[in-house]
Design a protein around this motif. Structure first.
Motif, mmCIF file in Angstrom:
data_model
loop_
_atom_site.group_PDB
_atom_site.id
_atom_site.type_symbol
_atom_site.label_atom_id
_atom_site.label_comp_id
_atom_site.label_asym_id
_atom_site.label_seq_id
_atom_site.Cartn_x
_atom_site.Cartn_y
_atom_site.Cartn_z
ATOM 1 N N GLY A 1 0.794 -1.220 0.000
ATOM 2 C CA GLY A 1 0.000 0.000 0.000
ATOM 3 C C GLY A 1 0.826 1.269 0.000
ATOM 4 O O GLY A 1 0.300 2.353 -0.260
ATOM 5 N N PHE A 2 2.128 1.155 0.251
ATOM 6 C CA PHE A 2 3.007 2.320 0.263
ATOM 7 C C PHE A 2 3.312 2.838 -1.140
ATOM 8 O O PHE A 2 4.054 3.818 -1.282
ATOM 9 C CB PHE A 2 4.327 1.986 0.973
ATOM 10 C CG PHE A 2 4.299 2.220 2.449
ATOM 11 C CD1 PHE A 2 4.484 3.487 2.976
ATOM 12 C CD2 PHE A 2 4.083 1.176 3.329
ATOM 13 C CE1 PHE A 2 4.469 3.714 4.339
ATOM 14 C CE2 PHE A 2 4.065 1.381 4.701
ATOM 15 C CZ PHE A 2 4.254 2.654 5.215
ATOM 16 N N PHE A 3 2.771 2.203 -2.180
ATOM 17 C CA PHE A 3 3.040 2.681 -3.541
ATOM 18 C C PHE A 3 2.663 4.149 -3.695
ATOM 19 O O PHE A 3 3.210 4.865 -4.544
ATOM 20 C CB PHE A 3 2.278 1.834 -4.568
ATOM 21 C CG PHE A 3 0.828 2.238 -4.731
ATOM 22 C CD1 PHE A 3 0.461 3.184 -5.665
ATOM 23 C CD2 PHE A 3 -0.160 1.669 -3.941
ATOM 24 C CE1 PHE A 3 -0.869 3.572 -5.815
ATOM 25 C CE2 PHE A 3 -1.491 2.037 -4.080
ATOM 26 C CZ PHE A 3 -1.850 2.993 -5.017
ATOM 27 N N ALA A 4 1.716 4.613 -2.864
ATOM 28 C CA ALA A 4 1.273 6.008 -2.965
ATOM 29 C C ALA A 4 2.387 6.982 -2.601
ATOM 30 O O ALA A 4 2.381 8.132 -3.050
ATOM 31 C CB ALA A 4 0.055 6.230 -2.066
ATOM 32 N N LEU A 51 1.377 9.230 7.405
ATOM 33 C CA LEU A 51 -0.021 8.813 7.438
ATOM 34 C C LEU A 51 -0.172 7.321 7.150
ATOM 35 O O LEU A 51 -0.969 6.621 7.786
ATOM 36 C CB LEU A 51 -0.812 9.635 6.417
ATOM 37 C CG LEU A 51 -2.281 9.267 6.194
ATOM 38 C CD1 LEU A 51 -3.067 9.467 7.472
ATOM 39 C CD2 LEU A 51 -2.871 10.101 5.069
ATOM 40 N N ALA A 52 0.618 6.817 6.200
ATOM 41 C CA ALA A 52 0.512 5.409 5.818
ATOM 42 C C ALA A 52 0.825 4.481 6.981
ATOM 43 O O ALA A 52 0.273 3.371 7.077
ATOM 44 C CB ALA A 52 1.445 5.133 4.644
ATOM 45 N N LEU A 53 1.705 4.929 7.889
ATOM 46 C CA LEU A 53 2.066 4.099 9.037
ATOM 47 C C LEU A 53 0.881 3.824 9.959
ATOM 48 O O LEU A 53 0.915 2.887 10.759
ATOM 49 C CB LEU A 53 3.184 4.779 9.839
ATOM 50 C CG LEU A 53 4.552 4.876 9.153
ATOM 51 C CD1 LEU A 53 5.503 5.695 10.022
ATOM 52 C CD2 LEU A 53 5.128 3.495 8.892
ATOM 53 N N LEU A 54 -0.175 4.619 9.855
ATOM 54 C CA LEU A 54 -1.357 4.388 10.682
ATOM 55 C C LEU A 54 -1.968 3.014 10.412
ATOM 56 O O LEU A 54 -2.620 2.440 11.292
ATOM 57 C CB LEU A 54 -2.397 5.479 10.438
ATOM 58 C CG LEU A 54 -2.006 6.904 10.852
ATOM 59 C CD1 LEU A 54 -3.101 7.886 10.479
ATOM 60 C CD2 LEU A 54 -1.703 6.981 12.341
ATOM 61 N N GLY A 55 -1.763 2.487 9.194
ATOM 62 C CA GLY A 55 -2.272 1.152 8.893
ATOM 63 C C GLY A 55 -1.650 0.094 9.780
ATOM 64 O O GLY A 55 -2.325 -0.814 10.285
ATOM 65 N N PHE A 56 -0.323 0.194 10.018
ATOM 66 C CA PHE A 56 0.360 -0.734 10.920
ATOM 67 C C PHE A 56 -0.105 -0.523 12.361
ATOM 68 O O PHE A 56 -0.247 -1.472 13.131
ATOM 69 C CB PHE A 56 1.873 -0.542 10.835
ATOM 70 C CG PHE A 56 2.473 -0.973 9.527
ATOM 71 C CD1 PHE A 56 2.030 -2.113 8.866
ATOM 72 C CD2 PHE A 56 3.502 -0.241 8.949
ATOM 73 C CE1 PHE A 56 2.593 -2.503 7.668
ATOM 74 C CE2 PHE A 56 4.072 -0.636 7.755
ATOM 75 C CZ PHE A 56 3.616 -1.774 7.103
ATOM 76 N N MET A 57 -0.325 0.747 12.723
ATOM 77 C CA MET A 57 -0.770 1.027 14.091
ATOM 78 C C MET A 57 -2.148 0.429 14.358
ATOM 79 O O MET A 57 -2.428 -0.045 15.472
ATOM 80 C CB MET A 57 -0.797 2.540 14.325
ATOM 81 C CG MET A 57 0.562 3.211 14.254
ATOM 82 S SD MET A 57 0.443 4.991 14.533
ATOM 83 C CE MET A 57 2.002 5.541 13.831
#
Length: 542
Positions: free
Chosen positions: A81-84, A304-310
């Motif tokens: 999902g980090f492709f963004a 912001l993307a790190l919120l997915g792991f959180m």
């Protein structure tokens, strides 16, 4: 998920929503002009400076999709999902090369849309129509995704009742938000989202700054967060027999990751709303400066993307992944700050939805209504039609949200990305060369659209039989890659080959109404027209 309404969070959310609503209506008086034209309503009078344009473009590109769907993709599948993040890094050097040229020629000839430029450059209403229809089709699911973002926040706050509640009562809050958005967009045009974008971006930066520090502290630090995420992604998906995700893309996913990032970078500024925000600026230097400072948003996006792991480490369990981040905020933040975070997402949906509906309406008005229905339409009539169409576009997006599975929204938005990428040869190619033939561009566009749509239709997922993703095996290579980029390559090949053929056959090329000096002109240069429609047949034909 809480069983009742979070009263404190809802109160804070309503406060900010009312505040931006008032700003939206007051924007009608901001830098108001006596002229009733698309330049004024649809482009804010082409008068925005560096900071207003920066906030407008940021509000345009970093949306509720960013806040909800990017971390949701990471929550569901991991680092793919980090492709963004890399695609937003790639895009700014790219647009530095062509957006100032588009701004200059558009100001010189009074172009409001990309289709206006394509028609003027290649002398082809057919090619202009193809670009306009593609832009409208690609924008509709993007607007729907913003409404999905608002609905996700409302669901987590407990507003509207449960699944068994009467549909009207359940969806009433979304209908109210839609009505307010439609009203102030109709009244104020592009000035409304430009003014509200200051509040939206300020809230988003605040929420991310707090979240990236506060939530990891509560969860025991990033070591524990990544460990929890890694443990989850090692689990086997019963539907596929493979791990549910990965902390880093495996070797088999490298092509998919790279092509999706590159294809998305190429597509981002083909969207009508990106161009609308660009053309609203007052000089080409404003555009050049913005391409150098907009990457600040990419830093925000990575955090912001790190919120997915959180969300994984916090034990968030939701049936719809798009609820993961709102639910994370609900569980981790104090109620009052949850309201601030939800307001950031909600306003992050209103700003781009307004710009997108304006952009789609401008395309219909200038390149369908004026070109094919009422060629003698006055500027006032154009503005009236565009206002009405902006309402219809929002209604279409609302129907999509209320009648279809919410998990489908992101896949249709990805399909829109496949489509809009097929307009790049005509738009960007036309900004640098007149060599490409108009009929070849139409043929290339058609091949790219058909291949991209059929290829996406054939992609299945555990929850969808068709349009289940945007990646498929690349013909002749055997690797899995982004369908939009494959379609784009086919588009370019067909366009180039047919251009050679048509030039050899001396097929008529159409009249080019632009001249070389148009592409470097600034607002103060002699001959610039900012309030006049393009004169068909004018220019050098170079």
């Amino acid at each position: 998920m809480n069983g009742g309404v979070n009263g404190v969070a809802l109160t804070v959310f309503i406060f900010f929503f009312v505040a931006v609503t008032v700003m939206g209506f007051l924007a009608a008086r901001w830098r108001r002009s006596e002229h009733d034209s698309l330049d004024e309503w649809g482009l804010g009078g082409r008068s925005f400076g560096t900071w207003i344009t920066w906030f407008l473009l940021g509000g345009d590109l970093y949306t509720a999709y960013t806040f909800v769907a990017v971390p949701a993709a990471i929550y569901a599948a991991g680092a793919s999902g980090f492709f963004a993040v890399p695609y937003t890094i790639l895009v700014y050097p790219l647009i530095f090369t062509f957006l100032p040229r588009l701004w200059s020629v558009s100001h010189r000839h009074g172009y409001v849309t990309t289709s206006d430029f394509v028609r003027g450059r290649f002398g082809s209403k057919g090619l202009s129509l193809a670009v306009a229809i593609t832009g409208i089709l690609a924008t509709m699911p993007y607007i729907a995704l913003q409404l999905v973002g608002i609905q996700a926040v409302l669901d987590v706050m407990g507003v509207g009742g449960g699944e068994n509640t009467n549909w009207f009562i359940k969806d009433l809050p979304l209908l109210i938000a839609f009505g307010v958005l439609a009203a102030y967009t109709y009244s104020s045009g592009l000035r409304a989202p430009a003014l509200i974008a200051f509040v939206k971006d300020g809230l988003i930066y605040l929420v991310i700054a707090v979240a990236i520090i506060y939530i990891p502290i509560k969860l025991g630090g990033f070591d524990d967060i990544f460990a929890a995420a890694g443990k989850k992604f090692e689990q086997i998906n019963p539907a596929t027999g493979k791990p549910v995700g990965a902390l880093a893309p495996g070797e088999a996913g490298h092509w998919t990751y790279a092509t999706l990032a590159l294809g998305s970078a190429l597509a981002l500024f083909m969207y009508p709303h990106s161009i609308t925000a660009t053309l609203s600026s007052k000089s080409r230097d404003v555009i050049r400066r913005n391409t150098t400072i907009l990457p600040l948003y990419s830093l925000m996006l990575g955090l912001l993307a790190l919120l997915g792991f959180m969300a994984i480490a916090a034990g968030i369990k939701v049936q719809n992944g798009q609820l993961a981040i709102p639910q994370l905020f609900e569980d981790m933040f104090p109620d009052w700050f949850t309201g601030v975070a939800f307001a950031a997402i909600g306003i992050g949906a209103l700003v781009p939805a307004a710009i997108m509906s304006i952009a789609a309406a401008n395309l219909f008005t200038r390149n369908i209504y004026k070109d094919f229905i009422k060629p003698d339409a006055t500027p006032a009539q154009e503005t009236k039609v565009s206002k009405l169409v902006s309402l219809l576009v929002k209604v279409g997006a609302l129907v999509f949200v209320l009648t279809m599975d919410k998990t489908v929204a992101i896949n249709f938005q990805l399909l829109g990305g496949i489509w809009i990428l097929q307009t790049m040869p005509a738009l960007v190619g036309g900004l640098f060369t007149r060599w490409l033939h108009r009929w070849a561009l139409i043929a290339g566009w058609a091949v790219g659209m058909v291949y991209g749509t059929l290829a996406a239709y054939g992609v299945a997922s555990p929850t969808q039989k068709h349009f289940g993703g945007s990646s498929k095996e690349i013909p002749g290579i055997g690797e899995i890659g982004y369908i939009g980029l494959t379609a784009f390559v086919l588009n370019v090949i067909v366009t180039v080959v047919l251009t050679f053929v048509l030039k050899a056959a001396k097929a008529p090329e159409g009249i080019d109404e632009t001249s070389p000096g148009d592409y470097t002109a600034d607002a103060g240069d002699k001959g610039v027209q900012t309030d006049l429609p393009p004169v068909v047949g004018a220019g050098s034909g170079h």
